[in-house]
Write an enzyme that holds these catalytic residues in place. Structure first.
Site, PDB file in Angstrom:
ATOM      1  N   GLU A  55       5.988 -12.664 -15.125  1.00  0.00           N
ATOM      2  CA  GLU A  55       5.309 -11.660 -14.310  1.00  0.00           C
ATOM      3  C   GLU A  55       4.668 -10.538 -15.132  1.00  0.00           C
ATOM      4  O   GLU A  55       3.680  -9.968 -14.704  1.00  0.00           O
ATOM      5  CB  GLU A  55       6.205 -11.112 -13.202  1.00  0.00           C
ATOM      6  CG  GLU A  55       7.364 -10.282 -13.624  1.00  0.00           C
ATOM      7  CD  GLU A  55       8.236  -9.865 -12.442  1.00  0.00           C
ATOM      8  OE1 GLU A  55       7.740  -9.717 -11.320  1.00  0.00           O
ATOM      9  OE2 GLU A  55       9.444  -9.681 -12.663  1.00  0.00           O
ATOM     10  N   GLU A  89      16.080 -15.531 -14.096  1.00  0.00           N
ATOM     11  CA  GLU A  89      15.602 -14.151 -14.085  1.00  0.00           C
ATOM     12  C   GLU A  89      14.814 -13.860 -15.373  1.00  0.00           C
ATOM     13  O   GLU A  89      13.785 -13.186 -15.342  1.00  0.00           O
ATOM     14  CB  GLU A  89      16.793 -13.190 -13.906  1.00  0.00           C
ATOM     15  CG  GLU A  89      16.506 -11.715 -14.100  1.00  0.00           C
ATOM     16  CD  GLU A  89      15.443 -11.132 -13.179  1.00  0.00           C
ATOM     17  OE1 GLU A  89      14.988 -11.819 -12.250  1.00  0.00           O
ATOM     18  OE2 GLU A  89      15.026  -9.987 -13.427  1.00  0.00           O
ATOM     19  N   TRP A 149      -3.278  -2.474  -1.508  1.00  0.00           N
ATOM     20  CA  TRP A 149      -2.989  -3.796  -2.069  1.00  0.00           C
ATOM     21  C   TRP A 149      -3.532  -4.766  -1.039  1.00  0.00           C
ATOM     22  O   TRP A 149      -3.002  -4.907   0.052  1.00  0.00           O
ATOM     23  CB  TRP A 149      -1.489  -3.973  -2.272  1.00  0.00           C
ATOM     24  CG  TRP A 149      -1.114  -5.244  -2.957  1.00  0.00           C
ATOM     25  CD1 TRP A 149      -1.100  -5.499  -4.302  1.00  0.00           C
ATOM     26  CD2 TRP A 149      -0.668  -6.455  -2.322  1.00  0.00           C
ATOM     27  NE1 TRP A 149      -0.680  -6.787  -4.532  1.00  0.00           N
ATOM     28  CE2 TRP A 149      -0.407  -7.391  -3.343  1.00  0.00           C
ATOM     29  CE3 TRP A 149      -0.453  -6.839  -1.003  1.00  0.00           C
ATOM     30  CZ2 TRP A 149       0.048  -8.685  -3.091  1.00  0.00           C
ATOM     31  CZ3 TRP A 149      -0.004  -8.139  -0.747  1.00  0.00           C
ATOM     32  CH2 TRP A 149       0.243  -9.034  -1.781  1.00  0.00           C
ATOM     33  N   LYS A 208       5.142  -3.656  -5.667  1.00  0.00           N
ATOM     34  CA  LYS A 208       6.575  -3.363  -5.763  1.00  0.00           C
ATOM     35  C   LYS A 208       7.340  -3.758  -4.501  1.00  0.00           C
ATOM     36  O   LYS A 208       8.416  -4.323  -4.583  1.00  0.00           O
ATOM     37  CB  LYS A 208       6.763  -1.871  -6.053  1.00  0.00           C
ATOM     38  CG  LYS A 208       8.211  -1.463  -6.283  1.00  0.00           C
ATOM     39  CD  LYS A 208       8.767  -2.077  -7.554  1.00  0.00           C
ATOM     40  CE  LYS A 208      10.228  -1.754  -7.770  1.00  0.00           C
ATOM     41  NZ  LYS A 208      10.852  -2.684  -8.722  1.00  0.00           N
ATOM     42  N   ARG A 268       2.972   0.568  -5.362  1.00  0.00           N
ATOM     43  CA  ARG A 268       2.950  -0.163  -4.098  1.00  0.00           C
ATOM     44  C   ARG A 268       1.666  -0.960  -3.911  1.00  0.00           C
ATOM     45  O   ARG A 268       1.536  -1.724  -2.958  1.00  0.00           O
ATOM     46  CB  ARG A 268       3.101   0.819  -2.934  1.00  0.00           C
ATOM     47  CG  ARG A 268       4.429   1.519  -2.902  1.00  0.00           C
ATOM     48  CD  ARG A 268       4.512   2.453  -1.729  1.00  0.00           C
ATOM     49  NE  ARG A 268       4.388   1.731  -0.472  1.00  0.00           N
ATOM     50  CZ  ARG A 268       5.387   1.112   0.130  1.00  0.00           C
ATOM     51  NH1 ARG A 268       6.578   1.134  -0.398  1.00  0.00           N
ATOM     52  NH2 ARG A 268       5.200   0.478   1.269  1.00  0.00           N
ATOM     53  N   ASN A 326      -1.086   0.721   6.508  1.00  0.00           N
ATOM     54  CA  ASN A 326      -0.314  -0.114   5.583  1.00  0.00           C
ATOM     55  C   ASN A 326       0.350  -1.183   6.434  1.00  0.00           C
ATOM     56  O   ASN A 326       1.010  -0.868   7.405  1.00  0.00           O
ATOM     57  CB  ASN A 326       0.732   0.801   4.906  1.00  0.00           C
ATOM     58  CG  ASN A 326       1.765   0.037   4.117  1.00  0.00           C
ATOM     59  OD1 ASN A 326       1.551  -1.105   3.748  1.00  0.00           O
ATOM     60  ND2 ASN A 326       2.875   0.693   3.858  1.00  0.00           N
ATOM     61  N   GLY A 327       0.138  -2.455   6.074  1.00  0.00           N
ATOM     62  CA  GLY A 327       0.757  -3.534   6.850  1.00  0.00           C
ATOM     63  C   GLY A 327      -0.279  -4.566   7.245  1.00  0.00           C
ATOM     64  O   GLY A 327      -1.340  -4.654   6.630  1.00  0.00           O
ATOM     65  N   LYS A 334      10.907 -12.633 -15.389  1.00  0.00           N
ATOM     66  CA  LYS A 334      10.473 -11.381 -16.040  1.00  0.00           C
ATOM     67  C   LYS A 334       9.319 -11.670 -16.977  1.00  0.00           C
ATOM     68  O   LYS A 334       8.308 -10.975 -16.982  1.00  0.00           O
ATOM     69  CB  LYS A 334      11.605 -10.776 -16.853  1.00  0.00           C
ATOM     70  CG  LYS A 334      12.541  -9.749 -16.407  1.00  0.00           C
ATOM     71  CD  LYS A 334      12.222  -8.654 -15.503  1.00  0.00           C
ATOM     72  CE  LYS A 334      11.760  -9.017 -14.134  1.00  0.00           C
ATOM     73  NZ  LYS A 334      12.684  -8.849 -13.049  1.00  0.00           N
ATOM     74  N   HIS A 369      16.991 -34.228 -17.531  1.00  0.00           N
ATOM     75  CA  HIS A 369      16.497 -35.001 -16.387  1.00  0.00           C
ATOM     76  C   HIS A 369      15.016 -34.746 -16.134  1.00  0.00           C
ATOM     77  O   HIS A 369      14.556 -34.833 -14.997  1.00  0.00           O
ATOM     78  CB  HIS A 369      17.329 -34.672 -15.146  1.00  0.00           C
ATOM     79  CG  HIS A 369      18.768 -35.012 -15.316  1.00  0.00           C
ATOM     80  ND1 HIS A 369      19.236 -36.296 -15.319  1.00  0.00           N
ATOM     81  CD2 HIS A 369      19.856 -34.228 -15.555  1.00  0.00           C
ATOM     82  CE1 HIS A 369      20.544 -36.300 -15.520  1.00  0.00           C
ATOM     83  NE2 HIS A 369      20.943 -35.049 -15.672  1.00  0.00           N
ATOM     84  N   CYS A 401       0.819  -1.202   0.000  1.00  0.00           N
ATOM     85  CA  CYS A 401       0.000   0.000   0.000  1.00  0.00           C
ATOM     86  C   CYS A 401       0.861   1.263   0.000  1.00  0.00           C
ATOM     87  O   CYS A 401       2.018   1.234   0.389  1.00  0.00           O
ATOM     88  CB  CYS A 401      -0.953   0.107   1.178  1.00  0.00           C
ATOM     89  SG  CYS A 401      -1.859  -1.395   1.537  1.00  0.00           S
TER      90      CYS A 401
END
Ligand code: F6R
Length: 609
Positions: free
Chosen positions: A489, A482, A74, A604, A27, A100-101, A486, A505, A2
């Site tokens: 997402e 990575e 969020w 983020k 955020r 926030n939290g 990318k 394998h 948030c």
């Protein structure tokens, strides 16, 4: 998660809040709301969806007043709808809060509050705070600061909380875990979760520490701890360019940040690598002989940067390194002692799992080092020392420049350790140092228009694929991970990565004519082996996208498509190769019409467990 903004002063608060929140949408962005105090009244407006929904309502029906608080959410507890959006108001509408939290003990608190007759209107954990503060306000004889302080004494969890009351021209705020910065103006004060929200208004900022409370008035502020003792916090001058936090001509923050990488890398490396003396100067207070092993701890993209670091440190400095995702490290009873150096890596410096893992390592006496981007963030205050990556604000949710800067920071650290411990001789050290100094130029070359257009064409050709496989070996196996992260997402295409030799394998069973396989086959001592893996893919009709070093025409025939990247020393190549894969992902996502800056379900800074 948030984003929070608060304002008290002479401007119309609505304008400051909307402008500030627009810089914090990264955020969290499932709903937004503001509360504005106008004399004897507080008006609240909140809307599900992106901030634009709220901004439209406020354009049509502006809220007037020069004190206000705002939030982008969020969701953690409760659906992202209008009711669960913040701010939350007390039943009499006099107190409003933004949080926030996560309040971990909100259920018992809520039950007790319900028993005492409170009525809840949302499903959030946050709402308990406003009812608690309302009760404490009575006990504290109408002292808002004291009411918030007492209420926080009853809660367990993480919070950045901002509170105001219709009868007081003041804002009370507090933080534990969740970040908060205060902006100091002339006859006005600001609060925000992050610096970019405040840059248009002031450059004088105070970073609040864990456990800080603050009261803001028009002409000043007072910081205390949670016991009520006054504490001194310095005002810092922030010299970030406001432009640096904007998109600056690109269609997305992510694209802008991809192109900022030569610059970001210059900032990471500057003043630290000395070609003339062959010295690495990291300005960290760390005795390289004081530890016998290293634990690297991080999440997501930072974790993959850590994997490159593991490889580099073991190669160059011959110190045993283990690496963990922070959420596992915390709970696996790790082997840590005073002989351990724990390195936490984080763009935001706020990721809760990494922060808690750091605390765990410290508990057992480890020395700690942060490789961190965000100045003044929580981790930087808890580590013994920080190697800042200086990549500048990263707004795009998918990390790009912070990744390459972190990898470069790891390279410098490995070089420094190798030289200091005598495992890297001077000639090899100087050669590598020189290659590292070349990184900004190499990345600039990787972003030349012809190369970018080639990657765009390849991206468009494969954009309708349902799955991708990424393969790499050695120091570039993390690059494959990575690259896959990318892509998934921002495009929502399923992508997996393997160390190329591992493919046979199991993952090889997935390969058919529909499966694009991106293979990192740049100059390396394992190149021949990587090409053998490519042959295995081709034999199963997989479509191969090869990443090759400039001039490698020999191996080009094994690829259906080839992305050439500037030739680089193997040890620095993960930085250069990552850039090509960032471009591949962003072009695929754009071709599919995705909003690359705001991928669904992501945020983020992940400040909840
Ligand atoms: C992916 C991404 C995330 C972050 C992760 C850690 O592109 O950005 O995987 O890397 O959430 O974040 P920080 O580095 O802020 O600790």
């Amino acid at each position: 998660m948030c984003g929070i903004v608060g304002y008290i002063g002479t401007r119309q608060a609505q304008d400051v809040l909307i402008s500030g929140l627009s810089k914090l949408e990264y955020r969290g962005y499932d709903s937004a709301g503001v509360a504005i105090r106008d004399g004897g009244h507080i008006s609240v407006e909140k809307k599900a969806g992106k901030l634009a929904n709220l901004a439209t309502v406020l354009e049509q029906r502006p809220l007037h007043g020069t004190l206000g608080i705002g939030h982008t959410r969020w969701a953690t507890h409760g659906l992202p709808n209008d009711t669960n959006a913040h701010p939350h108001a007390s039943e009499d509408g006099k107190i409003v809060i933004i949080h926030n939290g996560i309040i971990e003990n909100y259920l018992p608190l809520k039950e007790a509050l319900l028993k005492r007759g409170h009525k809840f209107s949302s499903e959030t954990d946050s709402e308990v705070l406003v009812h608690l503060i309302e009760e404490k306000y009575q006990q504290a004889g109408g002292d808002l600061y004291e009411a918030v302080r007492l209420a926080l004494g009853d809660v367990r969890g993480a919070y950045g909380i901002v509170v105001t009351h219709v009868d007081h021209r003041e804002i009370v705020a507090a933080r534990t875990v969740s970040p908060m910065v205060m902006g100091v103006g002339e006859g006005e004060m600001f609060l925000a979760s992050d610096v970019p929200a405040l840059l248009p208004y002031t450059r004088e900022m105070v970073f609040l520490h864990d456990g800080d409370m603050v009261v803001l008035h028009d002409d000043g502020f007072k910081v205390t701890d949670l016991k009520g003792n006054e504490v001194r916090r310095e005002i810092e001058h922030i010299d970030w360019d406001a432009e640096a936090a904007e998109k600056g001509g690109y269609d997305s923050y992510m694209m802008k940040e991809i192109y900022e990488q030569p610059n970001a890398l210059t900032n990471t490396l500057i003043g630290r690598l000395h070609d003339d003396t062959g010295q690495v100067n990291l300005d960290i207070n760390l005795d390289p002989a004081s530890f016998k092993r290293i634990s690297i701890i991080a999440c997501g993209t930072a974790f993959y940067a850590g994997m490159v670091g593991e490889y580099l440190i073991e190669q160059l400095a011959r110190i045993p390194v283990d690496i963990d995702v922070a959420s596992e490290y915390r709970y696996r009873n790790p082997l840590v002692s005073e002989n351990t150096l724990a390195i936490v890596m984080s763009q935001s410096g706020e990721t809760i799992d990494t922060l808690e893992a750091l605390r765990e390592a410290k508990k057992y006496g480890a020395k700690t080092l942060g490789i961190i981007n965000a100045k003044g963030s929580s981790m930087t205050r808890e580590v013994d020392d920080t190697l800042y990556i200086h990549a500048g604000p990263e707004i795009g949710v998918a990390s790009t420049k912070a990744y390459t800067s972190m990898v470069s920071a790891m390279l410098m650290l490995a070089l420094w350790l190798g030289r200091a411990r005598g495992t890297l001789d001077e000639t090899a050290g100087r050669k590598l140092l020189h290659s590292a100094r070349e990184l900004p130029r190499l990345v600039e070359a990787a972003l030349e228009p012809e190369r970018v257009e080639n990657i765009r064409a390849i991206a468009e050709k494969y954009a309708d694929s349902r799955d991708f496989l990424f393969l790499g070996r050695g120091v570039n196996s993390p690059t494959a991970y990575e690259g896959a992260l990318k892509l998934k997402e921002i495009s929502y295409i399923h992508a997996e990565a393997y160390a190329a030799g591992e493919m046979k394998h199991g993952p090889i069973a997935l390969i058919d004519e529909h499966m694009p396989v991106v293979v990192i086959a740049t100059e390396s001592k394992l190149l021949e082996k990587t090409i053998s893996n490519v042959q295995e893919v081709r034999a199963r009709k997989g479509r191969v996208i090869l990443l090759l070093s400039d001039g490698d025409t020999e191996n080009a025939r094994y690829g259906d498509d080839v992305i050439y990247v500037p030739r680089a020393d193997e040890m620095v190549s993960p930085v250069v190769n990552a850039v090509a894969l960032q471009l591949l992902s962003i072009f695929i996502a754009q071709k599919l019409g995705k909003d690359v800056d705001k991928p669904r379900n992501l945020a983020k800074a992940v400040t909840v467990e």
